[in-house]
Design an enzyme around this catalytic site. Structure first.
Site, short mmCIF file in Angstrom:
data_model
loop_
_atom_site.label_atom_id
_atom_site.label_comp_id
_atom_site.label_asym_id
_atom_site.label_seq_id
_atom_site.Cartn_x
_atom_site.Cartn_y
_atom_site.Cartn_z
N GLY A 239 0.78 -1.23 0.00
CA GLY A 239 0.00 0.00 0.00
C GLY A 239 0.81 1.27 0.00
O GLY A 239 0.23 2.36 -0.01
N GLU A 273 4.56 -6.66 1.39
CA GLU A 273 3.93 -7.05 0.12
C GLU A 273 3.74 -5.79 -0.70
O GLU A 273 2.71 -5.12 -0.57
CB GLU A 273 2.57 -7.68 0.38
N GLY A 275 3.53 -3.68 -4.23
CA GLY A 275 3.30 -3.72 -5.67
C GLY A 275 3.56 -2.36 -6.29
O GLY A 275 4.58 -2.11 -6.93
N ARG A 276 2.62 -1.46 -6.07
CA ARG A 276 2.62 -0.16 -6.73
C ARG A 276 3.93 0.61 -6.56
O ARG A 276 4.44 1.19 -7.52
CB ARG A 276 1.47 0.68 -6.17
N ARG A 312 -7.87 2.54 -14.94
CA ARG A 312 -7.82 3.25 -13.66
C ARG A 312 -8.58 4.58 -13.66
O ARG A 312 -9.32 4.86 -12.72
CB ARG A 312 -6.37 3.43 -13.19
N TYR A 316 -11.47 4.27 -10.95
CA TYR A 316 -11.21 4.94 -9.67
C TYR A 316 -11.18 6.47 -9.80
O TYR A 316 -10.93 7.15 -8.80
CB TYR A 316 -9.83 4.56 -9.11
N CYS A 342 -16.70 2.13 -26.99
CA CYS A 342 -18.05 2.68 -27.02
C CYS A 342 -18.66 2.75 -25.63
O CYS A 342 -19.58 1.99 -25.28
CB CYS A 342 -18.92 1.84 -27.95
N GLU A 343 -18.13 3.62 -24.81
CA GLU A 343 -18.61 3.90 -23.46
C GLU A 343 -18.27 5.34 -23.15
O GLU A 343 -17.14 5.77 -23.42
CB GLU A 343 -17.87 3.04 -22.40
N TYR A 371 -1.19 -1.85 -11.90
CA TYR A 371 -2.65 -1.94 -12.06
C TYR A 371 -3.07 -1.32 -13.39
O TYR A 371 -4.11 -0.66 -13.47
CB TYR A 371 -3.37 -1.29 -10.86
#
Ligand SMILES: *Cc1c(COP(=O)(O)O)cnc(C)c1O
Length: 436
Positions: A239, A273, A275-276, A312, A316, A342-343, A371
């Protein structure tokens, strides 16, 4: 620190201009800096050097085999959340005894795969999971090492979708119930309790939530050790936040300094742990402008990357800096940067001040190492982007751009069974039950 810099007006990854990669590989393309990956890993490792520790890279942040093998060579372990991630970790030769396995929905099949692979431990997220692990381990005649993922109920101040340490989150075991669940775990014949695990959220940009939660976890560890439970590992989760718009965030050494007193006193090996923080600013997404477009007052840049490549911003509301890969003196304009999907939710940036870009020009979406490709999909039957790893002055395609055949792999064209009777039985009835 990262290795994406302007040299002579051109954005480079290490010593390679993005323009060269885009010309050779096409766009959209993810570009990773190997030097940055290693630098981030080493800084983290150094920061915690005073403590026995193990860095388990969070595979879900970016699971490309070249990323995993680069980190494995540095000595990293893996934090996994599925059998598929275990497969990837083992595929690059990651030491199984450096693999920890979290996630609230591990299947018996995945548990068996992990036990047969001899991973270090399971981070157990519920009491019922504990019983499944005990049963599967018993069938295999092995002992399963476990930590309980406790939920310390602290607010990590992150986006609600990525905050995981609050009481109402689906993750972990309520801190109030932890002692009793540890008591039950101690009675299971095929389970060995070795640790305590927490993971309070992602993109946390302050040390305080960690200080708070580790104080709580530290108390729990003391009580367990006093009860005679041999807790040898404290897993502080991941995190650690990164700058997405050059904001100030804590350095690894700030976390280490804040947490060392409690962690050191415990006598445990510390597992991180992460990641980012390792991979987020080690990657970018390069995309070309397809069209300029106006509707009413609004200006749009339509680019060849879309929400299926980088979700992302849509998912988010995340901010990714966007810069032209070749500097030019142009007036600024306010635009939405959108993809071909198409959104209406398909955008990479909204109301963004950018220097005017023309069709064909190359843009870099920054901080897209974590991510990003990992969350990409084939929505709108779009082929997933290529991934490139740069090392000094050279680069390697570490995942080919998908082709049309990749899109239909494993699918079948429907073939009518022979004979009229068979057809009438198998045809769905689309004539009745109308709702109009
Ligand atoms: C996602 C995840 C991490 C990594 O989080 P980052 O914010 O990428 O460091 C660590 N542990 C668990 C259990 C996770 O689910």
């Amino acid at each position: 620190m990262h290795e994406f810099k302007f040299l002579d007006g051109e954005l480079h990854c290490e010593d390679v201009p993005l323009r060269r990669i885009a010309e050779e590989v096409g766009t959209p393309v993810y570009i990773y800096s190997r030097r940055t990956l290693r630098d981030h890993y080493r800084k983290l490792d150094e920061a915690f050097s005073g403590l026995p520790h193990l860095i388990c890279y969070s595979v879900k942040a970016n699971s490309n085999l070249a990323v995993l093998s680069t980190l494995a060579a540095e000595g990293a372990g893996a934090d996994i959340v599925s059998g598929g991630e275990l497969f990837r970790a083992l595929r690059v030769g990651m030491a199984a005894d450096k693999v920890v396995y979290a996630g609230i929905g591990k299947t018996a099949e995945e548990i068996e795969y992990a036990l047969r692979s001899r991973i270090l431990m399971f981070n157990v997220e519920s009491e019922t999971e504990l019983y499944v692990i005990d049963r599967v381990a018993g069938e295999l005649g092995v002992k399963a090492r476990i930590a309980l993922r406790v939920n310390p109920d602290v607010d990590a101040g992150a986006h609600p979708y990525i905050a995981t340490g609050l009481r109402e989150a689906k993750f972990g075991i309520d801190i109030e119930e932890a002692l009793s669940v540890y008591g039950h775990a101690a009675l299971l014949p095929n389970v060995e309790v070795v640790g305590v695990h927490q993971h309070i959220g992602s993109q946390i940009t302050s040390v305080e939530p960690f200080r708070e939660s580790i104080a709580i976890v530290g108390e729990l560890v003391k009580r367990l050790q006093a009860n005679g439970t041999a807790i040898r590992f404290i897993n502080i989760g991941g995190g650690f936040g990164i700058p997405y718009r050059q904001e100030e965030v804590p350095y690894p050494r700030d976390y280490a300094q804040a947490l060392k007193p409690v962690l050191g006193e415990s006598g445990c090996t510390v597992i991180l742990e992460i990641g980012r923080m390792i991979v987020g600013n080690a990657g970018i997404l390069a995309t070309r402008v397809l069209y300029r477009k106006h509707t009413g007052e609004k200006g749009f840049l339509v680019v060849d990357a879309a929400m299926n490549d980088l979700i992302r911003p849509s998912l988010y509301g995340s901010y990714h800096e966007i810069v032209p890969a070749v500097k030019a003196e142009r007036e600024e304009e306010i635009v939405d940067v959108v993809g071909p999907v198409c959104e209406s939710g398909d955008f990479l940036a909204r109301d963004r001040a950018l220097s005017r870009a023309e069709p064909g020009e190359l843009l870099a979406v920054m901080s897209a190492g974590a991510y990003s490709f990992a969350m990409s999909s084939n929505y709108n039957s779009r082929r997933r982007a290529a991934e490139v790893m740069v090392d000094g002055g050279s680069f390697v395609v570490v995942r080919e751009r998908e082709d049309y055949e990749d899109l239909v792999r494993g699918e079948r064209v429907w073939v009518e069974p022979a004979g009229e009777d068979a057809a009438s039985v198998l045809q769905p009835d689309i004539t009745g039950g109308g709702t109009a």
